[in-house]
Design an enzyme around this catalytic site. Structure first.
Site, PDB file in Angstrom:
ATOM      1  N   LYS A 108      42.657  25.921  21.216  1.00  0.00           N
ATOM      2  CA  LYS A 108      42.540  25.608  22.546  1.00  0.00           C
ATOM      3  C   LYS A 108      41.713  26.732  23.239  1.00  0.00           C
ATOM      4  CE  LYS A 108      46.992  26.497  21.916  1.00  0.00           C
ATOM      5  NZ  LYS A 108      47.806  26.202  20.792  1.00  0.00           N
ATOM      6  N   GLU A 132      41.851  17.072  18.558  1.00  0.00           N
ATOM      7  CA  GLU A 132      42.911  16.460  19.190  1.00  0.00           C
ATOM      8  C   GLU A 132      44.123  17.188  19.208  1.00  0.00           C
ATOM      9  OE1 GLU A 132      43.223  13.066  20.603  1.00  0.00           O
ATOM     10  OE2 GLU A 132      44.645  14.272  21.509  1.00  0.00           O
ATOM     11  N   VAL A 135      45.531  20.039  22.398  1.00  0.00           N
ATOM     12  CA  VAL A 135      46.077  19.682  23.590  1.00  0.00           C
ATOM     13  C   VAL A 135      47.027  18.666  23.144  1.00  0.00           C
ATOM     14  CG1 VAL A 135      45.998  18.930  25.903  1.00  0.00           C
ATOM     15  CG2 VAL A 135      43.858  19.880  24.833  1.00  0.00           C
ATOM     16  N   GLY A 137      49.532  18.746  21.237  1.00  0.00           N
ATOM     17  CA  GLY A 137      50.197  18.376  19.686  1.00  0.00           C
ATOM     18  C   GLY A 137      49.830  17.093  19.270  1.00  0.00           C
ATOM     19  N   GLY A 190      58.939  27.321  15.598  1.00  0.00           N
ATOM     20  CA  GLY A 190      57.513  27.259  15.238  1.00  0.00           C
ATOM     21  C   GLY A 190      56.794  26.771  16.556  1.00  0.00           C
ATOM     22  N   GLU A 193      53.258  30.456  20.343  1.00  0.00           N
ATOM     23  CA  GLU A 193      52.109  30.958  19.804  1.00  0.00           C
ATOM     24  C   GLU A 193      52.467  32.110  19.111  1.00  0.00           C
ATOM     25  OE1 GLU A 193      48.902  29.359  20.404  1.00  0.00           O
ATOM     26  OE2 GLU A 193      50.259  28.076  20.716  1.00  0.00           O
ATOM     27  N   ASP A 204      48.473  29.572  27.557  1.00  0.00           N
ATOM     28  CA  ASP A 204      48.333  28.422  26.676  1.00  0.00           C
ATOM     29  C   ASP A 204      48.061  27.109  27.593  1.00  0.00           C
ATOM     30  OD1 ASP A 204      48.697  27.169  23.867  1.00  0.00           O
ATOM     31  OD2 ASP A 204      50.211  26.369  25.218  1.00  0.00           O
ATOM     32  N   LYS A 208      44.398  24.856  27.798  1.00  0.00           N
ATOM     33  CA  LYS A 208      44.694  23.047  27.482  1.00  0.00           C
ATOM     34  C   LYS A 208      44.074  22.498  28.954  1.00  0.00           C
ATOM     35  CE  LYS A 208      48.504  23.703  24.484  1.00  0.00           C
ATOM     36  NZ  LYS A 208      50.079  23.774  24.176  1.00  0.00           N
ATOM     37  N   GLY A 306      54.748  22.241  16.978  1.00  0.00           N
ATOM     38  CA  GLY A 306      55.593  22.170  15.792  1.00  0.00           C
ATOM     39  C   GLY A 306      54.395  21.840  14.831  1.00  0.00           C
TER      40      GLY A 306
END
Ligand code: HSE
Length: 434
Positions: A108, A132, A135, A137, A190, A193, A204, A208, A306
């Site tokens: 992103k 896809e 933004v 996940g 996880g 970032e 972040d 997005k 994740g």
């Protein structure tokens, strides 16, 4: 059977490893839905340990330490960029498009900063550039805005689009966790970032939101133009007061078309009423509420971070590109904001309700002086509570909700109040979004 589609993966971190697993474990369904076998031909990563994990899964995959070798390969049709960052990723995506490879990226930051030029390059080279996973996940927010709602005028998009921030605020609210412990848990899971500063400072989410504003409003917006605040200033006391007032504190991103045509874009923690579904989006979950002129309200929720959820979005893009290629019809999507730059409302002009928390001397006349100063600036108090602080410091905390006011007026009033002897620390403000 039609020809196979070959994938080259650049970057085998959390999401990359998730993609390798998905392409292995779901090979049958992915190939059946793509209409041709999808084969992971090559993986590049600087870290040999990560490549060892791939080798153990499938020794036939070519393993490289230089991502720039991937676009050069004749046995790669689709380059997947999962290295992150802007500069190197930009060069890599350009190299792939120049080599007439289709690209899937979850990056992103790259697209928010450089997307306009990259989408132009993709078009010039007859290539697909899909994103896809960039933004929210696993939530198909890009597809929904770009395809399902393509005929509608989007009025607003409001969402929780940073899982790490939501996880931290949820852990503080539900388990009384300390900020640092909750961040550490998000990193271990996880979600965060590589540089978690981007998560907790709102960077972040602003990347997005710039992409969302491009798709929803045709606006070419840089993240630096979006008023952005992180969650670092949220104190456990704010969470408690908000709860008592009937609100939850959530890390929100807001994109709204205003009556005068300007865009209200912002990222910040916000008080959300308990009656709003966003108040119940807990943990690492993301959610996006879209309001369209024709469609009315719609609400999407799911895992925004994740390995497996994000890899699912990447794999979905690979399938889509494979189908385009097999049909000889790349570039079926529109990506780009078509209307260029648009006016973004200055945060001082925002009209909102506010939560305010004052630290004051517990002495006569303080409350009257406070409410008088607010009243002089046209700020009307809706609800208020005062707690005398523990200890013998003679201090108290006053928390309140205001009626609608312009942020410039509220900030000016708070600056004036904090310049007096009335408060013992800077007054804390959180916007209410409803
Ligand atoms: N760090 C991001 C988050 C993950 O916490 O939501 C994917 O963008």
């Amino acid at each position: 059977m039609k020809r196979e589609i070959r994938v080259g993966l650049c970057g085998c971190g959390v999401i990359g490893e998730g993609l390798v697993t998905a392409l292995q474990q779901h090979a049958d369904v992915i190939s059946a839905r793509a209409g041709a076998p999808i084969r992971l031909a090559a993986v590049a990563d600087k870290d040999p340990a990560r490549l060892d994990i791939v080798r153990a899964q499938d020794p036939s995959i070519a393993l490289l330490d230089d991502a720039f070798e991937i676009p050069k390969r004749d046995d790669v049709d689709i380059v997947v960029e999962l290295i992150g960052g802007v500069e190197v990723a930009d060069r890599l995506v350009r190299a792939a498009l120049d080599a007439k490879k289709h690209v899937v990226t979850a990056n992103k930051a790259l697209l928010a900063e450089r997307g306009a030029a990259l989408f132009e390059l993709a078009e010039a080279n007859g290539c697909d550039l899909y994103f896809e996973a960039a933004v929210a996940g696993a939530i198909p927010v890009i597809r929904v805005i770009r395809e399902s709602l393509a005929s509608d005028h989007i009025r607003s998009v409001r969402g929780i689009i940073n899982g790490t921030s939501n996880y931290i605020l949820s852990s503080m609210a539900n388990d009384g966790a300390a900020f640092g412990d909750a961040l550490k848990a998000a990193q271990e899971a996880g979600f965060a970032e590589a540089d978690p500063t981007l998560d907790i400072t709102g960077g972040d989410a602003s990347h997005k939101l710039a992409l969302i504003a491009g798709l929803a409003f045709g606006a070419r917006v840089l993240p630096s133009e979006i008023p952005t605040e992180g969650i670092e200033q949220v104190d456990p006391r704010d969470i408690q007061y908000a709860r008592n007032f009937g609100y939850a504190i959530r890390p929100l991103a807001v994109a709204e078309r205003l009556q005068d045509g300007a865009l209200d874009l912002r990222v910040h923690p916000a008080l959300v009423p308990q009656s709003d579904p966003l108040a119940h989006v807990d943990g690492a979950l993301n959610a996006v509420a879209i309001q369209g002129a024709m469609v009315g309200p719609s609400f999407l929720s799911g895992l925004g971070a994740g390995a497996a959820p994000t890899a699912t979005s990447v794999a979905g893009d690979i399938i889509d590109i494979a189908r385009n290629s097999l049909a000889g019809a790349p570039m079926r999507r529109w990506y780009l904001p078509t209307e260029g730059a648009q006016e973004i409302q200055a945060i001082a002009d925002l009209s909102s309700r506010y939560y305010l928390r004052f630290s004051v001397q517990d002495e006569s006349g303080v409350l009257a002086a406070l409410s008088g100063a607010l009243g002089d600036s046209g700020i009307s108090i809706e609800l208020m509570v005062q707690d005398v602080d523990d200890g013998d410091g003679g201090t108290a905390t006053i928390a309140m909700l205001t009626h609608h006011a312009h942020e410039g007026d509220v900030r000016a009033a708070l600056d004036a109040i904090d310049d007096t002897h009335l408060t013992t620390a800077s007054t804390h403000l959180i916007r209410i979004v409803e």
